[in-house]
Scaffold this active site. Structure first.
Site, PDB file in Angstrom:
ATOM      1  N   LYS A 184       0.881  -1.167   0.000  1.00  0.00           N
ATOM      2  CA  LYS A 184       0.000   0.000   0.000  1.00  0.00           C
ATOM      3  C   LYS A 184       0.923   1.223   0.000  1.00  0.00           C
ATOM      4  O   LYS A 184       0.833   2.117   0.861  1.00  0.00           O
ATOM      5  CB  LYS A 184      -0.903  -0.062   1.250  1.00  0.00           C
ATOM      6  CG  LYS A 184      -1.990   0.982   1.275  1.00  0.00           C
ATOM      7  CD  LYS A 184      -3.152   0.674   0.375  1.00  0.00           C
ATOM      8  CE  LYS A 184      -4.161   1.809   0.413  1.00  0.00           C
ATOM      9  NZ  LYS A 184      -5.196   1.689  -0.626  1.00  0.00           N
TER      10      LYS A 184
ATOM     11  N   ASP B 118      -5.130  -3.153  -1.797  1.00  0.00           N
ATOM     12  CA  ASP B 118      -6.586  -3.293  -1.918  1.00  0.00           C
ATOM     13  C   ASP B 118      -6.948  -3.868  -3.284  1.00  0.00           C
ATOM     14  O   ASP B 118      -7.841  -4.708  -3.418  1.00  0.00           O
ATOM     15  CB  ASP B 118      -7.335  -1.978  -1.643  1.00  0.00           C
ATOM     16  CG  ASP B 118      -6.664  -0.759  -2.256  1.00  0.00           C
ATOM     17  OD1 ASP B 118      -5.641  -0.919  -2.941  1.00  0.00           O
ATOM     18  OD2 ASP B 118      -7.184   0.354  -2.057  1.00  0.00           O
TER      19      ASP B 118
END
Ligand SMILES: NC(=O)C1=CN([C@@H]2O[C@H](COP(=O)(O)OP(=O)(O)OC[C@H]3O[C@@H](n4cnc5c(N)ncnc54)[C@H](OP(=O)(O)O)[C@@H]3O)[C@@H](O)[C@H]2O)C=CC1
Ligand SMILES: O=C(O)CCC(=O)C(=O)O
Ligand SMILES: [Mg+2]
Length: 475
Positions: free
Chosen positions: A237, A338
């Site tokens: 991320k 994600d």
């Protein structure tokens, strides 16, 4: 030398050379039964592994099991709060390969995770969790067979280092004060941000050393896979956590493009090379335009960076990787965390090894296991250079504990990984065959039974599933 343990009188130690195990025919292997459903799963798993070894080698090879203690059982044996006795760590270090059932970790206060402690104490830096479909296994997905990934999770740091402070404590407030009044104001990029005084604080260390040794092992694993599966995806991320998760990505690429330069190509390099292959006269700038769709709206300075990247790639690897030679290399790419959760569902066949930091890998391995049949079918291994502990992806599943109904498949498959790691492939193959036979014959535990079409009315007990697997060795 042990306080309470007595090792088996027959059997030999596994030793390690250059990070690889040397396994005698009669290895002593310590095991931890585990809390919760460990009472059901472990006996079923040991029985299945022993039966496979006996069937494969007819007595020439045999595991001498060595019972060691952690969790609730350790407290019973060693006394209150003795969750992870020194004996246990000594035995694991001495015998090199161990296998364990799940161990409970309380939420909020109480002891920190014993599972994590074992990984950190023995420096088992790679948590390897294959998520592969066994034909016939019911799944909530339409095409679970398309997913065949191995989560390679960094296993020793990230937030799992467990350095955090409870909100309202003196040290936590002191730390927040130092951050708010000294460190944040000294860092212009943080602007006027301030941390609320009633916050808890956790530290997320991501080191170059640990990131790179994980990615190194993941790439070495990719080299052993069939050509079509030679891919490593760095999961991060890094758009949000630039100096921890973003650094993990950069350090990963560094390993790929330095230590494994001849074996690897990055996704962006492959675009640059492929653009030139399609049009040998393509200018550097047009090549840059093609790899970066937003190129024309970039600042001049940023456009120069992309052009320099293109030039550098063509200058340095056209000879070795150009003219489609890159297609024979390991493809190394990266995906934002994600996004990878939806990618493994929408484009499962585009992925193979997913190299992750600790927390992302924890989440991702449960999600990927669910696609291929659930946590009852999710094995794992914690591997270091001097030691390895095999364990399932799932936890203690307390509501099923002691009822002889849980699926022992994940620990049995962790046993398969252990046998393969030991080089006992024939025994590992028998178990895989037995599991395949049992599932396709609809002889399954409750978790798979409820997903089957039509549902299986009479699911097998945990112990009966082990017997069914053994029966199907002979199919
Ligand atoms: N490595 C380890 O030892 C780990 C330990 N833990 C610890 O385990 C404890 C319980 O954690 P929890 O969050 O409930 O997660 P669990 O993984 O233990 O269980 C969650 C649910 O997953 C399903 N499940 C888990 N294992 C199996 C299996 N073998 N066969 C079939 N279904 C299975 C069950 O769903 P259903 O009831 O719907 O069938 C179960 O209720 C916690 O203390 C946690 O910290 C957690 C993860 C790893
Ligand atoms: O140690 C625990 O309790 C949880 C660990 C976990 O979820 C995992 O390793 O996947
Ligand atoms: Mg987990």
């Amino acid at each position: 030398m042990y306080e309470k343990l007595t090792p088996p009188t027959t059997g030999d130690r596994v030793t390690f050379k250059n990070g690889e195990p040397i396994v005698p025919d009669n290895p002593i292997i310590p095991f931890i039964r585990g809390d919760g459903t460990g009472v059901d799963i472990w006996p079923a798993s040991q029985k299945t592994i022993d039966a496979a070894v006996e069937a494969a080698y007819g007595g020439k090879r045999k595991i001498s099991w060595f019972k060691i203690y952690a969790g609730d059982e350790a407290c019973e044996e060693y006394g209150t709060y003795q969750y992870l006795p020194e004996d246990t760590n000594k035995a694991i270090a001495e015998y090199g390969i161990a296998i364990k059932g799940p161990l409970t970790t309380p939420i909020g206060g109480g002891i920190r995770s014993l599972n994590v402690a074992l990984r950190q104490i023995h420096d088992l830096y790679a948590c390897v969790r294959p998520c592969k479909y066994y034909p016939g296994t019911p799944s909530p997905h339409k095409h679970p067979e398309q997913l065949d990934v191995i989560v390679y999770r960094e296993n020793t740091e990230d937030i799992y280092l467990g350095i955090e402070w409870r909100a309202g404590t003196e040290i936590c407030e002191k730390l927040i004060d130092i951050l708010n009044t000294q460190l944040i104001p000294q860092t212009p990029e943080h602007g006027k941000k301030q941390i609320r005084m009633d916050s808890g604080i956790g530290i997320k260390p991501i080191s170059k050393t640990n990131s790179q040794r994980l990615v190194r092992r993941a790439i070495k694993h990719a080299l052993r896979l069939p050509k079509a599966k030679q891919m490593v995806t760095l999961v991060h991320k890094g758009n949000i956590m630039k100096y921890t998760e973003g650094a993990f990505r950069d350090w990963g690429y560094e390993v790929a493009t330095t230590e494994f330069r001849n074996e690897c190509v990055t996704e962006r390099e492959s675009w640059i090379l492929s653009n030139k292959e399609k049009n040998p006269d393509l200018s550097i700038e047009d090549n840059a335009r093609q790899i970066d769709p937003g190129y024309d709206s970039l600042t001049e300075e940023k456009r120069a960076v992309v052009c320099e990247e293109v030039k550098q790639v063509l200058d340095s690897i056209w000879e070795t990787h150009g003219d489609r030679k890159w297609k024979e290399k390991i493809m190394v790419n990266d995906r934002i965390a994600d996004s990878i959760f939806q990618q493994i569902q929408t484009r499962p066949d585009e992925y193979s090894i997913l190299a992750t930091m600790n927390l992302n890998g924890d989440y991702l391995s449960d999600a990927a296991a669910a696609i291929v049949g659930g946590l009852g079918m999710g094995p794992g291994a914690n591997i270091g250079d001097q030691c390895a502990i095999f364990e399932a992806t799932h936890g203690t599943a307390p509501k099923h504990a002691g009822l002889d109904r849980i699926n022992p498949g994940s620990v049995i498959l962790s046993g398969v990984m252990m046998l393969e790691y030991m080089g006992w492939q024939e025994a590992a193959d028998l178990i895989k065959k037995g599991i395949g036979g049992a599932i396709s014959n609809r002889e399954v535990t409750y978790d798979l039974a409820r997903l089957m079409e039509p549902p299986v009315e009479q699911p097998l007990k945990c112990s009966e599933f082990a017997d069914a697997i053994i029966k199907h060795f002979d199919d």
